[in-house]
Design a protein around this motif. Structure first.
Motif, PDB file in Angstrom:
ATOM      1  N   TRP A   1       0.817  -1.215   0.000  1.00  0.00           N
ATOM      2  CA  TRP A   1       0.000   0.000   0.000  1.00  0.00           C
ATOM      3  C   TRP A   1       0.852   1.267   0.000  1.00  0.00           C
ATOM      4  N   THR A   2       2.048   1.195   0.551  1.00  0.00           N
ATOM      5  CA  THR A   2       2.899   2.379   0.615  1.00  0.00           C
ATOM      6  C   THR A   2       3.926   2.413  -0.520  1.00  0.00           C
ATOM      7  N   SER A   3       3.844   1.485  -1.468  1.00  0.00           N
ATOM      8  CA  SER A   3       4.806   1.455  -2.565  1.00  0.00           C
ATOM      9  C   SER A   3       4.525   2.593  -3.545  1.00  0.00           C
ATOM     10  N   TRP A   4       5.545   2.942  -4.343  1.00  0.00           N
ATOM     11  CA  TRP A   4       5.382   4.036  -5.299  1.00  0.00           C
ATOM     12  C   TRP A   4       4.351   3.685  -6.364  1.00  0.00           C
ATOM     13  N   ARG A   5       4.176   2.399  -6.658  1.00  0.00           N
ATOM     14  CA  ARG A   5       3.191   1.990  -7.666  1.00  0.00           C
ATOM     15  C   ARG A   5       1.772   2.318  -7.202  1.00  0.00           C
ATOM     16  N   ILE A   6       1.437   1.893  -5.987  1.00  0.00           N
ATOM     17  CA  ILE A   6       0.084   2.125  -5.467  1.00  0.00           C
ATOM     18  C   ILE A   6      -0.158   3.610  -5.235  1.00  0.00           C
ATOM     19  N   LEU A   7       0.801   4.301  -4.644  1.00  0.00           N
ATOM     20  CA  LEU A   7       0.638   5.738  -4.394  1.00  0.00           C
ATOM     21  C   LEU A   7       0.535   6.503  -5.709  1.00  0.00           C
ATOM     22  N   GLY A   8       1.284   6.078  -6.724  1.00  0.00           N
ATOM     23  CA  GLY A   8       1.196   6.721  -8.031  1.00  0.00           C
ATOM     24  C   GLY A   8      -0.165   6.528  -8.676  1.00  0.00           C
ATOM     25  N   LEU A   9      -0.736   5.317  -8.529  1.00  0.00           N
ATOM     26  CA  LEU A   9      -2.072   5.069  -9.076  1.00  0.00           C
ATOM     27  C   LEU A   9      -3.119   5.934  -8.374  1.00  0.00           C
ATOM     28  N   PHE A  10      -3.010   6.064  -7.059  1.00  0.00           N
ATOM     29  CA  PHE A  10      -3.945   6.924  -6.331  1.00  0.00           C
ATOM     30  C   PHE A  10      -3.814   8.382  -6.778  1.00  0.00           C
ATOM     31  N   ALA A  11      -2.585   8.836  -6.990  1.00  0.00           N
ATOM     32  CA  ALA A  11      -2.375  10.225  -7.424  1.00  0.00           C
ATOM     33  C   ALA A  11      -2.963  10.455  -8.820  1.00  0.00           C
ATOM     34  N   LEU A  12      -2.740   9.510  -9.729  1.00  0.00           N
ATOM     35  CA  LEU A  12      -3.299   9.633 -11.075  1.00  0.00           C
ATOM     36  C   LEU A  12      -4.818   9.632 -11.027  1.00  0.00           C
ATOM     37  N   SER A  13      -5.398   8.817 -10.150  1.00  0.00           N
ATOM     38  CA  SER A  13      -6.845   8.772  -9.999  1.00  0.00           C
ATOM     39  C   SER A  13      -7.386  10.116  -9.515  1.00  0.00           C
ATOM     40  N   ALA A  14      -6.687  10.748  -8.579  1.00  0.00           N
ATOM     41  CA  ALA A  14      -7.127  12.049  -8.069  1.00  0.00           C
ATOM     42  C   ALA A  14      -7.105  13.107  -9.177  1.00  0.00           C
ATOM     43  N   VAL A  15      -6.066  13.081 -10.017  1.00  0.00           N
ATOM     44  CA  VAL A  15      -5.992  14.018 -11.141  1.00  0.00           C
ATOM     45  C   VAL A  15      -7.158  13.768 -12.099  1.00  0.00           C
ATOM     46  N   GLY A  16      -7.441  12.496 -12.376  1.00  0.00           N
ATOM     47  CA  GLY A  16      -8.543  12.165 -13.266  1.00  0.00           C
ATOM     48  C   GLY A  16      -9.889  12.611 -12.712  1.00  0.00           C
ATOM     49  N   LEU A  17     -10.074  12.492 -11.397  1.00  0.00           N
ATOM     50  CA  LEU A  17     -11.333  12.910 -10.780  1.00  0.00           C
ATOM     51  C   LEU A  17     -11.544  14.412 -10.930  1.00  0.00           C
ATOM     52  N   VAL A  18     -10.499  15.197 -10.687  1.00  0.00           N
ATOM     53  CA  VAL A  18     -10.607  16.651 -10.846  1.00  0.00           C
ATOM     54  C   VAL A  18     -10.945  16.988 -12.293  1.00  0.00           C
ATOM     55  N   ALA A  19     -10.281  16.316 -13.233  1.00  0.00           N
ATOM     56  CA  ALA A  19     -10.542  16.584 -14.651  1.00  0.00           C
ATOM     57  C   ALA A  19     -11.961  16.183 -15.031  1.00  0.00           C
ATOM     58  N   PHE A  20     -12.455  15.082 -14.468  1.00  0.00           N
ATOM     59  CA  PHE A  20     -13.816  14.634 -14.773  1.00  0.00           C
ATOM     60  C   PHE A  20     -14.853  15.647 -14.279  1.00  0.00           C
ATOM     61  N   LEU A  21     -14.695  16.126 -13.052  1.00  0.00           N
ATOM     62  CA  LEU A  21     -15.640  17.113 -12.523  1.00  0.00           C
ATOM     63  C   LEU A  21     -15.600  18.399 -13.340  1.00  0.00           C
ATOM     64  N   TRP A  22     -14.403  18.809 -13.758  1.00  0.00           N
ATOM     65  CA  TRP A  22     -14.275  20.010 -14.594  1.00  0.00           C
ATOM     66  C   TRP A  22     -14.990  19.812 -15.928  1.00  0.00           C
ATOM     67  N   ALA A  23     -14.808  18.626 -16.533  1.00  0.00           N
ATOM     68  CA  ALA A  23     -15.417  18.361 -17.838  1.00  0.00           C
ATOM     69  C   ALA A  23     -16.937  18.290 -17.736  1.00  0.00           C
TER      70      ALA A  23
END
Length: 583
Positions: free
Chosen positions: A245-267
């Motif tokens: 859960w604390t690996s860079w892979r999992i944290l990176g996926l969570f970060a990308l998901s957060a960016v996608g969520l902001v973009a989705f709400l904007w769109a």
């Protein structure tokens, strides 16, 4: 006659189209068959998984992707298909979903490599999303609000039945026909469903003024938000490794998901025809209903996923018999679905039933959390699971019905898709959360209790006990076997017999007496280790139900904010015996 554009909650009842009885029967039959295909595939393939892995030599690191690819594709596409069903009509979406699902099934059956099978499972998932959304939306198109409950209950019962029939059918087909037929069996059933949909189902297209086509930007940004999130939740591990859960892979996926969520709400705020109309969240029934669906989804799989580990490692059942222990829960879910739908159709109100079912669910979780012991029997646990099933059952049809009744008729597809989407998202998050709770509790309990139980053992016997003990996952030691005290004792006795024979050659009575004393101590320690293991698993599973109890309580609090909608009584109407105009 077209459905009125007024919301279903208005005082003036909207005029519903008059469909013939045969249209309703064959439309429901086609939708049920389509839904059954998608629901069964989630469980039937799991049983065939070991045979598939052995035949295709699938590496252990890729094996979870057989399920992950299907689930990620399905969840991501649910909102898209929901919007398309409002734009194009239910018949077009349901037919397209069946065709895509059958194409994926055929390709899975003929797949000869791991990568191909994973990709074709994703194709199946794309089709299954259309089946879930369009099938459930059909009920709202065919029936008035007061009649919807009993039919939604029947659709919800399909999910429960699939969890019983799927594993049994998967095992039988794999043993007698081969794993390929787990996928090929979908083809004739899907062909019948497709024929019914194309020949007897009305278009069921809401009357609406479209402000544009499908929101492609919203669909893309939603995928960017969802796919990394679902992958992180599905692949995250508690025992370290590349996907901790604390690996860079999992944290990176969570970060990308957060960016996608902001973009989705904007769109969505700028789209002329948004994929998900954010203004719907201003409706209290829509926002509270989806929040409750999400929370209940978090607890939905807790009784199914972790209980078999208790039954195998504590009660001592085989994997097959442990699966049968969950059957009463499933039957309780089916009964809760059907009975709650019938009651709502009779009384015209559903909030009291939802609150009552959640109280029942909390009672069931509390019983499991506080009364499970290492001495619990299969009959005892089976009886307790009925209570959990009855509490879970009404949540499937009644929340969906509340959300459908809250949205305008021309957004029934979006509302139904939202309920399905938030339920699946809650289930994924719930399994990840509860899996972490189970693994951490089991690990700490095993470490403390096993160390105490084996402290006085000779190193060779301690190594034997440790080797036979299950890992943190609960799936057994390196050999995949669960801890069996009798087998471990037999190996310990064999070791001491050899040592006793060596002691006899010295003709020293005290040497033999020491061996006998050490053997008794070792056998007693094996019993202590067995008890420690059972207690660790009991504490781990009990911790899951403690958290599930808290989740059910949160769902109860949210449901209190769900506004009551008094459903209209069915108006007297003579339906045309001739074919009604297609909608």
């Amino acid at each position: 006659m077209a459905p009125s554009a007024a919301p279903a909650t208005a005082n003036a009842p909207p005029a519903f189209p008059a469909f013939t009885r045969s249209q309703k029967v064959f439309t429901l039959l086609g939708a049920v068959l389509g839904l059954l295909l998608a629901a069964l595939d989630q469980t039937i393939v799991a049983t065939a998984g070991p045979a598939i892995q052995a035949d295709l030599r699938i590496p252990a690191s890729l094996y979870p992707w057989l399920t992950t690819s299907y689930f990620v594709a399905s969840t991501t596409m649910v909102p898209v298909w929901g919007k398309l069903s409002d734009l194009l009509g239910r018949r077009a979406v349901l037919a397209a979903g069946i065709l895509i699902f059958l194409a994926g099934s055929f390709l899975c059956g003929v797949a000869r490599s791991t990568v191909a099978l994973i990709l074709f499972r994703a194709v199946q998932g794309l089709g299954s999303a259309a089946l879930f959304t369009a099938a459930l939306a059909v009920v709202a198109d065919l029936f008035e609000p007061r009649e919807r409950g009993k039919y939604q209950g029947l659709f919800g019962a399909m999910f429960g039945l699939s969890s019983v029939v799927g594993p049994l059918a998967g095992g039988f087909i794999t043993d007698h026909l081969g794993w390929h037929w787990v996928f090929f069996i979908n083809l004739p059933v899907g062909a019948v469903a497709l024929a019914l949909v194309l020949s007897r189902m009305p278009r069921l297209k809401p009357q609406r003024v479209s402000r544009g086509g499908l929101d492609l930007v919203g669909a893309f940004t939603l995928a960017v938000a969802l796919v990394p999130l679902l992958l992180a939740l599905s692949l995250g591990q508690t025992d370290g490794g590349d996907w901790a859960w604390t690996s860079w892979r999992i944290l990176g996926l969570f970060a990308l998901s957060a960016v996608g969520l902001v973009a989705f709400l904007w769109a969505e705020r700028r789209a002329p025809e948004p994929l998900l109309d954010l203004t719907l969240f201003r409706l209290r029934a829509f926002s509270a209903g989806n929040a409750a669906v999400f929370i209940v989804g978090g607890a939905f799989l807790s009784g199914i996923v972790f209980l078999p580990l208790f039954m195998v490692n504590v009660v001592g059942l085989s994997a097959t018999r442990s699966g049968l222990t969950v059957m009463p829960l499933t039957l309780g879910v089916v009964a809760g679905n059907v009975l709650s739908g019938q009651l709502v159709s009779r009384v015209g109100r559903y909030k009291a039933l939802l609150l009552g079912s959640l109280v029942l669910l909390m009672a069931g979780f509390a019983v499991m959390a506080f009364t499970l012991t290492p001495d619990s029997t299969q009959a005892e646990v089976t009886a307790k699971m009925v209570l959990v099933g009855l509490g879970l059952g009404p949540s499937i049809p009644l929340y969906t019905m509340a959300i459908q009744n809250a949205v305008p008729p021309d957004q029934i597809g979006v509302g139904t898709a939202a309920a399905t989407f938030f339920r699946q998202l809650g289930m994924t998050l719930g399994v990840a959360l509860l899996g972490t709770v189970f693994a951490s509790t089991l690990s700490s309990e095993l470490e403390a209790r096993m160390a105490q139980a084996t402290s006085a053992l000779p190193d060779s016997v301690k190594a034997e006990v440790t080797r036979a003990a299950p890992g943190v996952s609960g799936e057994g030691g390196p050999t995949g076997q669960v801890f069996r005290a009798d087998e471990v004792k037999a190996r310990v006795r064999a070791e001491f017999d050899a040592e006793r024979r060596r002691a006899e050659t010295t003709a020293a009575p005290e040497a033999r007496a020491k061996v006998d004393a050490d053997e008794r101590q070792a056998l007693a320690a094996v019993d202590a280790a067995d008890r420690a293991l059972k207690m660790a698993f009991t504490r781990g599973v009990s911790a899951v139900y403690h958290v599930a109890l808290f989740i059910a309580g949160a769902a109860l609090l949210v449901t209190l904010f769900l506004p009551e909608q008094h459903l209209r009584r069915k108006r007297r109407r003579i339906e045309s015996r001739a074919s009604a105009p297609e909608q």
